[in-house]
Design a protein around this motif. Structure first.
Motif, PDB file in Angstrom:
ATOM      1  N   TYR A  35       0.841  -1.202   0.000  1.00  0.00           N
ATOM      2  CA  TYR A  35       0.000   0.000   0.000  1.00  0.00           C
ATOM      3  C   TYR A  35       0.873   1.247   0.000  1.00  0.00           C
ATOM      4  CZ  TYR A  35      -2.971   3.722   1.827  1.00  0.00           C
ATOM      5  OH  TYR A  35      -3.628   4.919   2.014  1.00  0.00           O
ATOM      6  N   LEU A  36       0.492   2.221  -0.843  1.00  0.00           N
ATOM      7  CA  LEU A  36       1.132   3.535  -0.846  1.00  0.00           C
ATOM      8  C   LEU A  36       0.064   4.603  -0.612  1.00  0.00           C
ATOM      9  CD1 LEU A  36       3.709   3.380  -3.802  1.00  0.00           C
ATOM     10  CD2 LEU A  36       4.129   3.117  -1.339  1.00  0.00           C
ATOM     11  N   PRO A  37       0.337   5.588   0.242  1.00  0.00           N
ATOM     12  CA  PRO A  37      -0.633   6.649   0.516  1.00  0.00           C
ATOM     13  C   PRO A  37      -0.679   7.673  -0.611  1.00  0.00           C
ATOM     14  CG  PRO A  37       1.380   7.071   1.716  1.00  0.00           C
ATOM     15  CD  PRO A  37       1.567   5.734   1.026  1.00  0.00           C
ATOM     16  N   VAL A  38      -1.675   8.521  -0.562  1.00  0.00           N
ATOM     17  CA  VAL A  38      -1.865   9.531  -1.605  1.00  0.00           C
ATOM     18  C   VAL A  38      -0.661  10.466  -1.701  1.00  0.00           C
ATOM     19  CG1 VAL A  38      -3.277  11.506  -2.309  1.00  0.00           C
ATOM     20  CG2 VAL A  38      -4.373   9.461  -1.418  1.00  0.00           C
ATOM     21  N   SER A  39      -0.003  10.719  -0.587  1.00  0.00           N
ATOM     22  CA  SER A  39       1.143  11.624  -0.600  1.00  0.00           C
ATOM     23  C   SER A  39       2.257  11.150  -1.523  1.00  0.00           C
ATOM     24  CB  SER A  39       1.695  11.796   0.819  1.00  0.00           C
ATOM     25  OG  SER A  39       2.081  10.538   1.358  1.00  0.00           O
ATOM     26  N   ALA A  40       2.292   9.836  -1.813  1.00  0.00           N
ATOM     27  CA  ALA A  40       3.322   9.300  -2.702  1.00  0.00           C
ATOM     28  C   ALA A  40       2.891   9.265  -4.156  1.00  0.00           C
ATOM     29  CB  ALA A  40       3.701   7.885  -2.253  1.00  0.00           C
TER      30      ALA A  40
ATOM     31  N   THR B  63      -5.787  -9.996   8.062  1.00  0.00           N
ATOM     32  CA  THR B  63      -5.152 -10.915   9.003  1.00  0.00           C
ATOM     33  C   THR B  63      -4.211 -10.208   9.977  1.00  0.00           C
ATOM     34  OG1 THR B  63      -3.462 -11.364   7.314  1.00  0.00           O
ATOM     35  CG2 THR B  63      -5.310 -12.891   7.431  1.00  0.00           C
ATOM     36  N   MET B  64      -4.230  -8.893  10.023  1.00  0.00           N
ATOM     37  CA  MET B  64      -3.280  -8.131  10.824  1.00  0.00           C
ATOM     38  C   MET B  64      -3.501  -8.381  12.320  1.00  0.00           C
ATOM     39  SD  MET B  64      -3.000  -4.562   8.673  1.00  0.00           S
ATOM     40  CE  MET B  64      -4.754  -4.209   8.782  1.00  0.00           C
ATOM     41  N   PRO B  65      -2.459  -8.736  13.055  1.00  0.00           N
ATOM     42  CA  PRO B  65      -2.596  -9.097  14.471  1.00  0.00           C
ATOM     43  C   PRO B  65      -3.151  -7.981  15.350  1.00  0.00           C
ATOM     44  CG  PRO B  65      -0.499  -9.875  13.606  1.00  0.00           C
ATOM     45  CD  PRO B  65      -1.095  -8.987  12.554  1.00  0.00           C
ATOM     46  N   SER B  66      -2.882  -6.717  15.015  1.00  0.00           N
ATOM     47  CA  SER B  66      -3.281  -5.623  15.905  1.00  0.00           C
ATOM     48  C   SER B  66      -4.789  -5.508  16.064  1.00  0.00           C
ATOM     49  CB  SER B  66      -2.718  -4.304  15.389  1.00  0.00           C
ATOM     50  OG  SER B  66      -3.230  -4.003  14.103  1.00  0.00           O
TER      51      SER B  66
ATOM     52  N   MET C  34      -4.090  -9.533   4.250  1.00  0.00           N
ATOM     53  CA  MET C  34      -3.572  -8.197   4.534  1.00  0.00           C
ATOM     54  C   MET C  34      -2.531  -8.312   5.640  1.00  0.00           C
ATOM     55  SD  MET C  34      -4.023  -4.961   3.518  1.00  0.00           S
ATOM     56  CE  MET C  34      -5.716  -4.522   3.083  1.00  0.00           C
ATOM     57  N   VAL C  35      -1.281  -8.017   5.301  1.00  0.00           N
ATOM     58  CA  VAL C  35      -0.146  -8.211   6.212  1.00  0.00           C
ATOM     59  C   VAL C  35       0.176  -6.904   6.918  1.00  0.00           C
ATOM     60  CG1 VAL C  35       2.320  -8.744   6.308  1.00  0.00           C
ATOM     61  CG2 VAL C  35       0.807 -10.096   4.847  1.00  0.00           C
TER      62      VAL C  35
ATOM     63  N   ILE D 168      -2.365 -19.552   0.952  1.00  0.00           N
ATOM     64  CA  ILE D 168      -2.740 -18.207   0.507  1.00  0.00           C
ATOM     65  C   ILE D 168      -1.462 -17.532   0.001  1.00  0.00           C
ATOM     66  CG2 ILE D 168      -3.690 -15.969   1.176  1.00  0.00           C
ATOM     67  CD1 ILE D 168      -5.334 -17.396   3.289  1.00  0.00           C
ATOM     68  N   HIS D 169      -1.375 -17.342  -1.297  1.00  0.00           N
ATOM     69  CA  HIS D 169      -0.127 -16.882  -1.915  1.00  0.00           C
ATOM     70  C   HIS D 169      -0.183 -15.421  -2.374  1.00  0.00           C
ATOM     71  CE1 HIS D 169       1.208 -21.010  -1.736  1.00  0.00           C
ATOM     72  NE2 HIS D 169       0.101 -21.396  -2.357  1.00  0.00           N
ATOM     73  N   SER D 170      -1.329 -14.776  -2.233  1.00  0.00           N
ATOM     74  CA  SER D 170      -1.443 -13.346  -2.546  1.00  0.00           C
ATOM     75  C   SER D 170      -1.557 -12.568  -1.240  1.00  0.00           C
ATOM     76  CB  SER D 170      -2.675 -13.073  -3.419  1.00  0.00           C
ATOM     77  OG  SER D 170      -2.539 -13.643  -4.695  1.00  0.00           O
ATOM     78  N   TYR D 171      -0.937 -11.410  -1.198  1.00  0.00           N
ATOM     79  CA  TYR D 171      -1.008 -10.610   0.021  1.00  0.00           C
ATOM     80  C   TYR D 171      -0.787  -9.139  -0.293  1.00  0.00           C
ATOM     81  CZ  TYR D 171       4.119 -11.057  -0.267  1.00  0.00           C
ATOM     82  OH  TYR D 171       5.424 -11.041  -0.690  1.00  0.00           O
ATOM     83  N   ILE D 172      -1.170  -8.317   0.675  1.00  0.00           N
ATOM     84  CA  ILE D 172      -0.954  -6.865   0.598  1.00  0.00           C
ATOM     85  C   ILE D 172      -0.249  -6.433   1.871  1.00  0.00           C
ATOM     86  CG2 ILE D 172      -2.036  -4.593   0.464  1.00  0.00           C
ATOM     87  CD1 ILE D 172      -4.426  -5.943  -0.921  1.00  0.00           C
ATOM     88  N   LEU D 173       0.924  -5.845   1.737  1.00  0.00           N
ATOM     89  CA  LEU D 173       1.597  -5.237   2.878  1.00  0.00           C
ATOM     90  C   LEU D 173       0.925  -3.902   3.159  1.00  0.00           C
ATOM     91  CD1 LEU D 173       5.389  -5.771   2.033  1.00  0.00           C
ATOM     92  CD2 LEU D 173       3.841  -7.304   3.266  1.00  0.00           C
ATOM     93  N   TYR D 174       0.581  -3.691   4.440  1.00  0.00           N
ATOM     94  CA  TYR D 174      -0.115  -2.439   4.754  1.00  0.00           C
ATOM     95  C   TYR D 174       0.608  -1.662   5.847  1.00  0.00           C
ATOM     96  CZ  TYR D 174      -3.588   1.016   5.917  1.00  0.00           C
ATOM     97  OH  TYR D 174      -4.218   2.216   6.136  1.00  0.00           O
ATOM     98  N   HIS D 175       0.943  -0.440   5.508  1.00  0.00           N
ATOM     99  CA  HIS D 175       1.445   0.559   6.442  1.00  0.00           C
ATOM    100  C   HIS D 175       0.795   1.877   6.021  1.00  0.00           C
ATOM    101  CE1 HIS D 175       3.961   3.403   8.543  1.00  0.00           C
ATOM    102  NE2 HIS D 175       4.682   2.443   9.100  1.00  0.00           N
TER     103      HIS D 175
END
Length: 414
Positions: A94-99, A316-319, A367-368, A400-407
């Motif tokens: 994921y990239l935010p709008v600022s980028a 799936t994010m632990p938080s 979602m990682v 599950i072989h597809s994922y999205i890193l999220y920050h």
């Protein structure tokens, strides 16, 4: 007003014909029939194509009484009969709008992802505040005053991403939209009045929502999705495909409806997927792990959101589980996790094992969590690259072989 009558003279011999004349008349009749048949057959295909064409977005002046979902496209249409495009595994960040606002900023952001096995980029098209973040040409966006200041050029962005080898994935917040809800006939109403329902008091910052039953609301979302695809987006991630949350839900009015809440959401998703497929793209729906466990069934019409579609991105994010979380033995899917933030891989494995029966046969991505997680003073953890790898390994161990890193800031540990 009636016109003047026309006097018609009839003669006794008018119906008398010779055999030759009758033969010629028969030949002429057959010729005319053959010609009409040819013209009718030639015109059939284009007429049917016109009648069966994709439904165009309703004008924003559609009546508020039209709270029924848009007419479903006939299952006999060629677009509906085609299976959804095959979705190859993807590894997104994921990239935010600022980028995204300029080429140089995007190049810097992409450079930070080098060496991370990323082949797709997730970015926002419309956020939970209802702002359309890219430069839109839609009349509905202009009418609702939904265009964000400093909106980015979506066509340029998609072109630059594809040239760099990344698949563009656009996230579109669906029915949680306080700006689009102000379009005529699009918002949830207070009971049977013309007043927009709010999810809290005005003093507490309550906001309206789009009505999942309302044709103007659905048309607005379909139009945004179609426009984004036309600019180069290859996958759409729909978020907040649900009914409102908040206070005073008993006062939320949806108009005269002829289907249940789950049916309304399912039909919206199905039509979105069919429209995207006809344009060469695909649609997935985001569902949090908590929602998949059945915690928020009220917002989906008293059903688990996993039943609404087979194409999902699972949160799936632990938080999301805080310092610990338990669903008792009387729950449909009992689940207990302790210190989830400190053991991200194990948390994901436990979640997927609990949901395994409900996830069978579904097209899934995870979602990682790519950011530092903060729980109590005992359970704080700065996430490093190893923690991201641990989560990805947990997903892959469950096929599950597809994922999205999220920050939220788009900065990931290497």
């Amino acid at each position: 007003m009636k016109g003047k009558g026309v006097k018609v003279k009839r003669y006794r011999h008018i119906y008398r014909r010779s055999r030759g004349a009758l033969l010629l008349r028969g030949i002429g009749t057959l010729a005319v029939i053959s010609l009409l048949a040819f013209v009718g057959w030639s015109a059939y295909a284009p007429v049917i194509e016109f009648l069966n064409g994709l439904e165009k977005p309703l004008p924003v002046s559609a009546s508020v009484s039209e709270s029924q979902p848009e007419q479903e496209e006939s299952s006999s249409q060629s677009e509906a009969e085609k299976p959804l495009p095959a979705q190859a595994p993807f590894h997104a960040a994921y990239l935010p709008v600022s980028a995204l606002t300029n080429s140089a900023g995007l190049e810097r952001a992409l450079a930070e992802l080098e060496g991370m096995d990323i082949n797709a980029i997730l970015f926002d098209l419309k956020d939970i505040n209802g702002q359309v973040l890219y430069q839109s040409e839609l009349l509905q966006v202009e009418t609702a005053e939904a265009q964000a200041a400093g909106a980015y050029d979506l066509e340029r962005l998609c072109k630059q991403l594809k040239e760099a080898g990344y698949t563009p994935i656009g996230r579109l917040n669906a029915f949680r939209d306080p700006i689009g809800a102000k379009l005529e006939g699009a918002g949830v109403r207070y009971l049977d009045t013309d007043v927009l329902w709010l999810d809290n008091s005005q003093e507490m910052g309550g906001k309206p929502w789009l009505n999942p039953y309302a044709r103007p609301a659905r048309s607005y979302l379909y139009a945004l999705m179609s426009e984004a695809i036309s600019f180069g987006v290859e996958q759409i991630l729909l978020d907040h495909v649900c009914f409102p949350s908040g206070y005073g839900l008993e006062y939320a009015g949806y108009g005269n409806v002829n289907m249940s809440k789950p049916e309304a959401l399912s039909s919206f998703i199905e039509q979105a997927q069919e429209r995207a497929a006809s344009l060469g793209a695909s649609v997935r729906v985001y569902v949090t792990g908590l929602a998949a466990l059945g915690v928020y069934n009220d917002y989906y019409g008293d059903v688990n959101p996993l039943t609404l579609t087979d194409n999902l991105v699972l949160g799936t994010m632990p938080s999301q589980f805080g310092d610990g979380f338990t669903l008792g033995a009387d729950a449909a899917q009992p689940f207990t996790v302790e210190r989830p933030i400190l053991q991200p891989g194990q948390t994901i494995e436990m979640l997927l094992d609990t949901l395994k029966p409900a996830l069978a046969g579904k097209e899934l991505a995870g979602m990682v969590q790519g950011y530092t997680a903060t729980g109590s003073y005992l359970h704080n953890k700065v996430y490093a690259a190893s923690d991201l790898a641990e989560q990805i390994e947990a997903l892959e161990s469950r096929s599950i072989h597809s994922y999205i890193l999220y920050h939220p800031m788009g900065t990931y540990p290497k």
